[in-house]
Scaffold this motif. Structure first.
Motif, mmCIF file in Angstrom:
data_model
loop_
_atom_site.group_PDB
_atom_site.id
_atom_site.type_symbol
_atom_site.label_atom_id
_atom_site.label_comp_id
_atom_site.label_asym_id
_atom_site.label_seq_id
_atom_site.Cartn_x
_atom_site.Cartn_y
_atom_site.Cartn_z
ATOM 1 N N VAL A 1 2.427 -10.421 7.133
ATOM 2 C CA VAL A 1 1.841 -9.201 6.863
ATOM 3 C C VAL A 1 2.480 -8.589 5.663
ATOM 4 O O VAL A 1 3.889 -8.496 5.650
ATOM 5 C CB VAL A 1 1.941 -8.223 8.015
ATOM 6 N N GLU A 2 1.663 -8.033 4.856
ATOM 7 C CA GLU A 2 2.255 -7.141 3.634
ATOM 8 C C GLU A 2 1.904 -5.781 3.466
ATOM 9 O O GLU A 2 0.684 -5.604 3.775
ATOM 10 C CB GLU A 2 1.938 -7.752 2.238
ATOM 11 N N ARG A 3 2.807 -4.830 3.381
ATOM 12 C CA ARG A 3 2.347 -3.516 3.129
ATOM 13 C C ARG A 3 1.812 -3.243 1.846
ATOM 14 O O ARG A 3 2.511 -3.759 0.849
ATOM 15 C CB ARG A 3 3.664 -2.581 3.708
ATOM 16 N N VAL A 4 0.587 -2.424 1.650
ATOM 17 C CA VAL A 4 -0.022 -2.243 0.608
ATOM 18 C C VAL A 4 0.089 -0.801 -0.053
ATOM 19 O O VAL A 4 0.403 -0.376 -1.214
ATOM 20 C CB VAL A 4 -1.478 -2.430 0.715
ATOM 21 N N GLY B 1 -12.066 -6.684 -6.896
ATOM 22 C CA GLY B 1 -10.796 -6.857 -6.679
ATOM 23 C C GLY B 1 -9.755 -6.100 -7.365
ATOM 24 O O GLY B 1 -8.665 -6.147 -7.061
ATOM 25 N N ARG B 2 -10.340 -5.151 -8.255
ATOM 26 C CA ARG B 2 -9.382 -4.470 -8.958
ATOM 27 C C ARG B 2 -8.731 -3.179 -8.492
ATOM 28 O O ARG B 2 -7.748 -2.332 -8.667
ATOM 29 C CB ARG B 2 -10.011 -3.980 -10.461
ATOM 30 N N TRP B 3 -9.538 -2.450 -7.277
ATOM 31 C CA TRP B 3 -9.466 -1.115 -7.014
ATOM 32 C C TRP B 3 -9.281 -1.264 -5.445
ATOM 33 O O TRP B 3 -10.114 -2.153 -4.655
ATOM 34 C CB TRP B 3 -10.447 -0.324 -7.167
ATOM 35 N N LEU B 4 -8.436 -0.306 -4.670
ATOM 36 C CA LEU B 4 -8.538 -0.282 -3.367
ATOM 37 C C LEU B 4 -8.639 1.628 -3.185
ATOM 38 O O LEU B 4 -7.911 2.397 -3.826
ATOM 39 C CB LEU B 4 -7.035 -0.319 -2.848
ATOM 40 N N ALA B 5 -9.946 1.966 -2.727
ATOM 41 C CA ALA B 5 -10.104 3.209 -2.313
ATOM 42 C C ALA B 5 -9.780 3.437 -0.782
ATOM 43 O O ALA B 5 -9.684 2.553 0.260
ATOM 44 C CB ALA B 5 -11.551 3.565 -2.439
ATOM 45 N N GLU C 1 -5.180 1.378 -8.258
ATOM 46 C CA GLU C 1 -5.193 0.204 -9.056
ATOM 47 C C GLU C 1 -4.320 -0.935 -8.365
ATOM 48 O O GLU C 1 -3.215 -0.952 -8.508
ATOM 49 C CB GLU C 1 -4.988 0.431 -10.351
ATOM 50 N N MET C 2 -5.027 -2.036 -8.095
ATOM 51 C CA MET C 2 -4.169 -3.009 -7.282
ATOM 52 C C MET C 2 -3.339 -3.889 -8.277
ATOM 53 O O MET C 2 -2.073 -4.048 -7.570
ATOM 54 C CB MET C 2 -5.301 -4.207 -6.918
ATOM 55 N N ILE C 3 -3.201 -3.937 -9.419
ATOM 56 C CA ILE C 3 -2.244 -4.802 -10.423
ATOM 57 C C ILE C 3 -1.051 -3.848 -10.462
ATOM 58 O O ILE C 3 0.008 -4.114 -10.384
ATOM 59 C CB ILE C 3 -2.888 -5.034 -11.661
ATOM 60 N N THR C 4 -1.501 -2.556 -10.919
ATOM 61 C CA THR C 4 -0.270 -1.683 -11.072
ATOM 62 C C THR C 4 0.401 -0.955 -9.983
ATOM 63 O O THR C 4 1.681 -0.428 -9.915
ATOM 64 C CB THR C 4 -0.274 -0.855 -12.165
ATOM 65 N N GLY C 5 -0.311 -0.730 -8.872
ATOM 66 C CA GLY C 5 -0.037 0.157 -7.563
ATOM 67 C C GLY C 5 -0.239 1.870 -8.198
ATOM 68 O O GLY C 5 0.129 2.428 -7.151
ATOM 69 N N THR C 6 -0.736 2.048 -9.052
ATOM 70 C CA THR C 6 -0.675 3.418 -9.808
ATOM 71 C C THR C 6 -2.212 4.050 -8.726
ATOM 72 O O THR C 6 -3.225 3.454 -8.417
ATOM 73 C CB THR C 6 -1.461 3.585 -10.992
#
Length: 425
Positions: A317-320, A336-340, A355-360
């Motif tokens: 399990v990984e925290r996001v 796959g680029r974004w998490l809302a 933004e999944m790549i940068t975590g911004t």
């Protein structure tokens, strides 16, 4: 009376009193995008034959996308066979122009034709026609908007896709399927008990949802075309939060049959579920990535609700999420680029985008009761529920939060939206 927040999260839901709702939406667009393409859409010649104004629907679709700025056509009616004075449209500030016509066929259907012009280059970009019944005139307009959007942006349009949502009127709950602009809503299911968490299957043929008709949460799937439904999960305790796997063969669900809220995978036809994790924490709200390789979910294993991820087969399990101490309702963009997701800040629930790549992380709204985000199938818009002037409403927003469209029912409250996939036809 102000509607209470209703969630199936960390146990059974709180049942709330909702104001009466209607099926039709009123679309209101607000905000201006940073970069927008100026386009003019003339009135279609022959549009007086029908009550549905094709050009107006196309214009509203393109405005809602946030990608276009509408140039006033000044009431001009131009058919697709007439070469327009492109210098005139350039002087009006348009980069492109749509014109077309509507005529009645001998079999009673309508012939809808249009042409798209590149005003700057003086080029005919393309044309199409649709022979449709009167009830499908709006669909033809959405298909025109899809064509224009794709030709000018290089991305697929989502205007002919569908959304699902839930309303409650008096003691009657209804699950609706509507056009992406909220119009042409059709009731898929009605019940005297709550219906929540609708989720489209990957092929758009079915909806999974949770019903309380057994006085507890039970998961069903519903065939949109035939209205037939199948019982998927009715185990001891709570059965909630269905999420389709991208191949449509199984669903991730939250069950409490073994104590606590835990994640399981179950066949789309029902059967014995497979537990994903062995933990004493509360795990809920699963959401698959579009490639099926990752399952996101909400857990309190770190002391407060946060979003985590695991492989669907199980594993580490990984925290996001790390910004904020209360993050729920994950939705992954199809690309796959974004998490809302929804975060709680000083008691307010607000829509966030990572933004999944940068975590911004960016906050997309200034409202305080946001919930249930879902991406459009082209990953360019998000639909979500919120409150406006004390009423429940559905909104869409661009990913920069600059352009929002209110899909608010004139006489009631709407919630639990989920955006359907592209048509497989």
């Amino acid at each position: 009376m102000r509607k209470l927040v209703f969630r199936v999260l960390f146990g059974l839901a709180i049942l709330q009193a909702w104001l009466p709702a209607v099926a039709q939406f009123r679309v209101e667009v607000s905000g201006v995008g940073v970069t927008q393409l100026p386009i003019a859409i003339s009135a279609f010649r022959g549009q007086d034959l029908v009550s549905q104004k094709i050009a107006a629907v196309v214009q509203a679709d393109l405005e809602r996308s946030g990608q276009f700025r509408i140039v006033d056509a000044g009431g001009a009616a131009l058919d697709e066979m007439t070469r327009p004075d492109l210098a005139l449209w350039r002087s009006k500030g348009a980069d492109s122009l749509v014109n077309g016509s509507i005529s009645r066929l001998v079999d009673g259907r309508f012939d809808v034709r249009f042409r798209l012009w590149d005003v700057v280059r003086g080029q005919d970009i393309g044309a199409q026609s649709y022979a449709v019944t009167q009830t499908d005139l709006r669909l033809a307009a959405h298909q025109i908007a899809d064509y224009v959007y794709e030709r000018l942006t290089g991305e697929k349009g989502v205007f002919s896709t569908r959304v699902a949502y839930v309303t409650k009127s008096a003691q009657r709950y209804q699950l609706w399927v509507a056009d992406a602009d909220g119009e042409n809503a059709q009731a898929a299911l009605a019940s005297p008990e709550p219906i929540i968490s609708p989720a489209w299957s990957p092929n758009g043929a079915q909806l999974a949802y949770v019903s309380f008709e057994s006085r507890k949460p039970v998961i069903y799937t519903h065939d949109v075309l035939t209205g037939k439904r199948r019982l998927i999960a009715n185990f001891r305790g709570s059965n909630s939060a269905p999420a389709w796997a991208p191949d449509g063969r199984s669903l991730a669900v939250t069950l409490s049959k073994d104590g606590g809220s835990q994640l399981y995978v179950i066949d789309a036809n029902g059967g014995e579920p497979r537990r994903l994790l062995q933990s004493s924490s509360i795990d809920t709200e699963p959401a698959f990535s579009s490639d099926g390789k990752t399952l996101y979910f909400v857990s309190d294993r770190g002391g407060s609700p946060q979003i985590y991820k695991i492989p669907p087969s199980g594993g580490n399990v990984e925290r996001v999420t790390f910004t904020g101490n209360y993050n729920i309702s994950p939705a992954i963009s199809p690309d796959g680029r974004w998490l809302a997701y929804i975060t709680r800040v000083n008691g307010a629930f607000k829509l966030q985008l990572m933004e999944m790549i940068t975590g911004t992380v960016t906050s997309l709204t200034d409202t305080v009761a946001d919930e249930s985000p879902a991406f459009a199938p082209n990953s360019k818009l998000i639909v979500y529920a919120t409150q406006q002037q004390g009423r429940e409403a559905l909104m869409t927003t661009t990913l920069d939060g600059k352009v929002k469209a209110s899909l608010s029912g004139q006489g009631g409250d709407l919630r639990e939206p989920h955006w359907g996939p592209f048509s497989k036809q």
